[in-house]
Structure formats: structure tokens, C-alpha cells
Write a protein that holds these residues in place. Structure first.
Motif, mmCIF file in Angstrom:
data_model
loop_
_atom_site.group_PDB
_atom_site.id
_atom_site.type_symbol
_atom_site.label_atom_id
_atom_site.label_comp_id
_atom_site.label_asym_id
_atom_site.label_seq_id
_atom_site.Cartn_x
_atom_site.Cartn_y
_atom_site.Cartn_z
ATOM 1 N N UNK A 1 18.605 -5.941 -9.271
ATOM 2 C CA UNK A 1 18.493 -7.094 -8.374
ATOM 3 C C UNK A 1 17.258 -6.914 -7.496
ATOM 4 N N UNK A 2 16.425 -7.943 -7.426
ATOM 5 C CA UNK A 2 15.209 -7.862 -6.623
ATOM 6 C C UNK A 2 15.440 -8.497 -5.259
ATOM 7 N N UNK A 3 14.580 -8.156 -4.313
ATOM 8 C CA UNK A 3 14.591 -8.796 -3.004
ATOM 9 C C UNK A 3 13.162 -9.145 -2.623
ATOM 10 N N UNK A 4 13.029 -10.139 -1.765
ATOM 11 C CA UNK A 4 11.701 -10.656 -1.423
ATOM 12 C C UNK A 4 11.481 -10.605 0.074
ATOM 13 N N UNK A 5 10.268 -10.239 0.464
ATOM 14 C CA UNK A 5 9.868 -10.282 1.870
ATOM 15 C C UNK A 5 8.481 -10.894 1.958
ATOM 16 N N UNK A 6 8.207 -11.489 3.098
ATOM 17 C CA UNK A 6 6.879 -12.045 3.365
ATOM 18 C C UNK A 6 6.159 -11.084 4.301
ATOM 19 N N UNK A 7 5.000 -10.625 3.884
ATOM 20 C CA UNK A 7 4.229 -9.723 4.734
ATOM 21 C C UNK A 7 2.939 -10.407 5.172
ATOM 22 N N UNK A 8 2.639 -10.260 6.442
ATOM 23 C CA UNK A 8 1.415 -10.815 7.007
ATOM 24 C C UNK A 8 0.668 -9.665 7.655
ATOM 25 N N UNK A 9 -0.505 -9.358 7.131
ATOM 26 C CA UNK A 9 -1.202 -8.160 7.578
ATOM 27 C C UNK A 9 -2.708 -8.341 7.520
ATOM 28 N N UNK A 10 -3.397 -7.471 8.239
ATOM 29 C CA UNK A 10 -4.848 -7.376 8.170
ATOM 30 C C UNK A 10 -5.222 -5.905 8.061
ATOM 31 N N UNK A 11 -6.343 -5.659 7.373
ATOM 32 C CA UNK A 11 -6.787 -4.282 7.153
ATOM 33 C C UNK A 11 -8.202 -4.093 7.672
ATOM 34 N N UNK A 12 -8.503 -2.863 8.071
ATOM 35 C CA UNK A 12 -9.757 -2.569 8.765
ATOM 36 C C UNK A 12 -10.360 -1.250 8.278
ATOM 37 N N UNK A 13 -11.682 -1.224 8.285
ATOM 38 C CA UNK A 13 -12.404 0.027 8.098
ATOM 39 C C UNK A 13 -12.181 0.903 9.332
ATOM 40 N N UNK A 14 -12.082 2.204 9.096
ATOM 41 C CA UNK A 14 -11.864 3.139 10.205
ATOM 42 C C UNK A 14 -13.185 3.822 10.536
ATOM 43 N N UNK A 15 -13.682 3.640 11.746
ATOM 44 C CA UNK A 15 -14.993 4.241 12.085
ATOM 45 C C UNK A 15 -14.979 5.765 12.046
ATOM 46 N N UNK A 16 -13.873 6.369 12.440
ATOM 47 C CA UNK A 16 -13.713 7.821 12.375
ATOM 48 C C UNK A 16 -12.323 8.090 11.820
ATOM 49 N N UNK A 17 -12.228 8.638 10.585
ATOM 50 C CA UNK A 17 -10.929 8.810 9.939
ATOM 51 C C UNK A 17 -9.929 9.611 10.761
ATOM 52 N N UNK A 18 -10.376 10.341 11.749
ATOM 53 C CA UNK A 18 -9.448 11.140 12.541
ATOM 54 C C UNK A 18 -8.869 10.401 13.723
ATOM 55 N N UNK A 19 -9.370 9.207 13.996
ATOM 56 C CA UNK A 19 -8.967 8.499 15.209
ATOM 57 C C UNK A 19 -7.965 7.390 14.921
#
Length: 516
Positions: A1-19
Motif C-alpha cells: 500500500x502506498x501513501x502520498x505526501x506533498x513536499x514544498x522545498x527549496x535547495x541552496x548551495x552551501x558557501x562553506x560545507x562545514x557551516x
């Protein structure tokens, strides 16, 4: 049995991977704060066809382990920053249901592993003053390996901000502003798979969030009538493909919208047939007619049931005699189930898959004639005026036909002509501007009146049958007869409205406006 969700998101470049971002100016505002929610290691294998048909239509299919939602995930595009994620339990093979939901995009091609992505995820929860979760902010350190021949490896870090389901999208704008001040820039490829494919596959064209940048098909002249009509055709094909999963899952209005896409395609290919090689497009129109007919059984039952229910509910209780609602419900149960099975059978048939392949070929290798290279201001009005004249002849024929079944059929025939003219105007609108837009609006009013008339004709026959069945069961037939009379009156009203509505679109004004 499947289930459905709606996702609303934005993605960004990370200037410093440690931060991790501080979100200054957002946290502390009205009690908003970031709460550490730990880390996860996620391992996902993405599947696609050898020529990336899912990716090229902004969809992804993956098998993921780790985290709280391990399993199979099919993501389908929605408007703006949103996508629908359909999940199925973890198993070795691709779940049949997800394979079926992806069929309009894969067109039956083999699905195979294309990329493996490992993400070390650090999670922060953005909570309001009451401690309620409003968004999730995650920092992913990504390692991606191509599983395709001659593929390579790549790595990067990215930040993802995802709203809780039904969250306020204005929050994303405030987060976006706060992140911009800290040097986080929006990604052009907010999908991990598209970035991994672009960076690990030699010679792979750059992929964006909407697949590869669209190229004008060979033989299509820029700014020509053919380009404008083809853009409309491509839009309707995309709509049909996008609606397929919704129809399979029985989502509201999905059958109706998919059937309309079929009609718009058929109509456009007919109205502007002088621009196309008809040896190629006439068979497509026939197959679209078949698909629309199969979907139409379910849609027509939806429309009829809604009309009859509204009629019953609109009556005073003292005029509803006998088990009217119960009889209507029992009648619909059998018919709706059979209609639903017919729709699903059509979408599962080899004939449908062949149609999808043909439609894809139509948009990528359009069979345009030399006339298609003409300017829109010449080719498109001519086709629209021809459709106008056909509709005028049908309306006049209906007007001269004596009242009765033949006149009802003639008015239904005119309704089809009104739809065709409306869709031709819609296709021409980007090229011809307001005159085409105005025509589409005016003809829509004519189509609506004719459509309501036809729905009344269909409803009266259904009511007559219900009355006969009720009489045979010893039930009162009064209510069915009353509703029949109301439908007769409604049809007569639509017929009286038609001349006035049609007179609002005189040919002379139309000809002048379209050629100005």
C-alpha cells in the motif's frame, strides 16, 4: 500500500560545507527557533530509463534506506516549489504500483539503476513559539556515483528547507532572504539526481529542475505559425502525461482534465491540419478519440450523478417520495465501478503505451508542412475563421430543425464545433493576443449553454429509466417525473439563450480583429 505526501522545498548551495546557517533575523522573530534534530545517513539508488525519461519529465524514482522514511519514493512535479512524493514499503524490486504510476513517462521502457547517492544529513527543525514544527532545515553532504557505463563520482554539499505539509509558503520567502544574507544561493538543480547525472556522466547535457533545456525541434521556424501551434500541442501532451498518475489513483477531477487534454489535442490537430502532414496526424487524432471515449464513460457518469443528486437535494423534502436517494446510490455504484475499470484498462493497454510513444514523437519530430513556416498572423486566423463558419452552419442547422431528438443531436453537434473553435482560439492566443482571447471567452459561453442543454438531454433519459425501474418496484415515480420536468425547462432556457450568446461573436468583427 502506498501513501502520498506533498513536499514544498527549496535547495541552496552551501558557501562553506562545514557551516549551518544561523538564519539571523528569522530565529527569534515571534519566538521562532532552530532545534537540533540529529543526523542521518541516507543511501539511495535512483532508477530511470536508459534515455532518462523520468528525469527529462521532472520525476524521480528511488529506493532509499536510512532515516524515518525508508522505502521506494516516486516524486512527481507540482506547481512552483512543490512535488508529490508517493511512497511504497521497502522491497527489492520496483513496486508494481509505482511502475504503473510512472508509465506515462517511461512509456514502457526498462527501468534500471542510474545513480547511487549517499547523504550524511544534519537536521534542524524550525519551530514557532508554541514549539510546533513549521519547517525542516537540513544540511546534506552528498557523495554520488554513476551506475551507468563510463560514469564517474562527484560530491557536494547542499542545504534544503522543507515546509511542513500545508505550511505557509511565505515562510520560504523569509527563509530565502535570511539565507541570502549568509551567502546561500538557490540551486539551479534542486534535484540531487539531475546534478549527479550532469556531473558524473561524460557528454551529458546540463540538466535543470525541469529537465534539459528545451530545444526547438528540427525543421521548426522560429516565430512561425507552426512553432506556436506546436507549443500548444506540447503543452497538452505534457498535461496528459502529468495527469495519468492522478487518474490511476482516482484523484478528484483527474479524469475530466485528462479527457479535456485529449480533446484539445484532437481539436488543435484538426483545426490547424493544413500545417501538418495528415498522414501522420490523422491516426493520432483517431487514437486520441479512442482514449477520450474510454475516459469519457467514467467522466460522463460523474457529471450525470452530480446533476441528478443536485436535482434531488434541491427539492423540498415533502416532494421527495420513496427511496429516491437510495435508488440513485445503488444505480451509481454499479455504473461507476464498471466505468472505473474501463478507464484503468485503457491506461494499462499496449494501445495506450503506443499512443504515448506517438505523442512524444509528434512533439520532438513534428510532421510539419511548408505552410507551418508562415507567419502566425496569416495562417492562424484563416484556420479560426474556417472553424467559425463550420460552427455557424451547425447552429443554423440546429435552429431550423424541429424540436425533438434530431434537434437535440444537432445542438450537441454544434457544441462540439464550439469547443473546436474555442480550442483553436486558445492555441492562437499567444500569437494573436486579445482578439483570440476574446473569441475564446465568447465561444466558451456558447459552449457552456450547449453543454448544459446536452447534459439535460442525458439526464432526462436517466430519469425516465429511474422512473420505470421505480414503478416496476412498486415505488412512487412522482419525484423522478418532477425532476424530468425541471430538466425540460432548463433545456428550453438554454435554447432561448443561444441566439443572444451567438450574436455576440459576429463574423465581420471577428475577421477584422484577427487580421488587424
Amino acid at each position: 500500500m502506498s501513501q502520498s505526501t506533498r513536499e514544498t522545498e527549496r535547495k541552496y548551495e552551501v558557501p562553506d560545507p562545514g557551516d549551518f546557517p544561523r538564519l539571523s533575523g528569522l530565529t527569534g522573530e515571534g519566538g521562532t527557533s532552530l532545534v537540533d534534530a540529529g543526523t542521518h545517513d541516507l543511501d539511495a539508488v535512483y532508477y530511470d530509463t536508459p534515455d532518462l525519461r523520468l528525469t527529462r519529465t521532472s520525476a524521480t524514482l528511488r529506493r532509499r534506506t536510512g532515516g524515518s522514511d525508508a522505502g521506494w519514493h516516486l516524486k512527481l512535479p507540482l506547481a512552483g516549489d512543490s512535488r508529490e512524493e508517493i511512497r511504497a514499503p521497502l522491497q527489492e524490486e520496483i513496486p508494481d504500483q509505482l511502475r504503473d504510476l510512472a508509465l506515462s513517462r517511461t512509456r514502457g521502457a526498462r527501468l534500471e539503476p542510474v545513480v547511487r547517492i549517499h547523504s550524511h544529513r544534519a537536521v534542524r527543525e524550525l519551530v514557532d513559539a508554541d514549539g510546533s514544527l513549521v519547517a525542516e532545515v537540513v544540511l546534506d553532504r552528498v557523495e554520488a556515483d554513476s551506475l551507468r557505463p563510463e560514469g564517474g563520482h562527484t560530491s557536494w554539499a547542499e542545504l534544503e528547507v522543507e515546509l511542513v505539509e500545508a505550511g505557509d509558503t511565505a515562510l520560504l520567502d523569509r527563509v530565502d532572504k535570511a539565507l541570502g544574507k549568509e551567502g546561500f544561493a538557490r540551486l539551479r538543480t534542486p534535484n540531487k539526481l539531475t546534478r549527479a547525472l550532469t556531473e558524473t556522466t561524460p557528454g551529458q547535457e546540463t540538466l535543470t529542475d525541469t529537465g534539459p533545456a528545451p530545444a526547438r525541434p528540427a525543421g521548426v521556424t522560429a516565430g512561425s505559425a507552426g512553432e506556436h501551434v506546436l507549443a500548444y500541442v506540447t503543452e497538452q501532451v505534457r498535461t496528459l502525461v502529468d495527469l495519468d498518475p492522478a487518474v490511476r489513483r482516482g484523484l478528484p477531477d483527474a479524469v475530466h482534465r485528462m479527457r479535456v487534454a485529449c480533446r484539445r489535442l484532437r481539436s488543435c490537430l484538426r483545426s490547424y491540419r493544413s500545417l501538418f502532414d495528415r498522414e501522420a496526424t490523422d491516426p493520432v487524432r483517431a487514437e486520441l478519440q479512442w482514449l477520450g471515449g474510454e475516459l469519457g464513460v467514467e467522466r460522463d457518469q460523474e457529471v450525470l450523478l452530480e446533476r441528478l443528486r443536485e436535482g434531488v437535494e434541491g427539492l423540498p423534502p415533502e416532494l421527495v417520495l420513496g427511496p429516491v436517494s437510495a435508488r440513485l446510490q445503488a444505480w451509481d455504484a454499479t455504473r461507476s465501478a464498471a466505468a472505473r475499470e474501463r478507464s484503468l484498462a485503457a491506461l494499462s493497454s499496449p494501445r495506450y503505451v503506443a499512443l504515448l510513444e506517438t505523442l512524444n514523437r509528434l512533439t520532438t519530430h513534428p510532421p510539419l508542412r511548408s505552410k507551418a513556416s508562415r507567419k502566425p498572423a496569416k495562417a492562424l486566423p484563416r484556420a479560426m475563421l474556417k472553424e467559425y463558419d463550420r460552427l455557424a452552419a451547425r447552429i443554423e442547422r440546429a435552429r431550423r430543425t424541429p424540436p425533438g431528438p434530431e434537434r437535440d443531436a444537432a445542438l450537441h453537434h454544434a457544441r462540439k464545433g464550439a469547443k473546436r473553435l474555442r480550442y483553436a482560439a486558445e492555441a492562437a492566443h499567444p500569437a494573436l493576443g486579445k482578439p483570440a482571447q476574446r473569441l475564446a471567452k465568447e465561444v466558451k459561453a456558447v459552449q457552456k449553454a450547449l453543454g448544459d442543454h446536452h447534459d439535460s438531454v442525458v439526464a432526462r433519459e436517466a430519469l425516465r429509466r429511474q422512473a420505470v425501474a421505480a414503478h416496476g418496484a412498486g415505488e412512487a415515480g412522482f419525484t423522478w417525473g418532477l425532476l424530468y420536468g425541471q430538466e425540460q425547462a432548463a433545456a428550453a432556457d438554454r435554447e432561448r439563450e443561444l441566439p443572444k450568446l451567438w450574436a455576440q461573436t459576429p463574423r465581420g468583427r471577428l475577421r477584422k480583429a484577427l487580421r488587424s
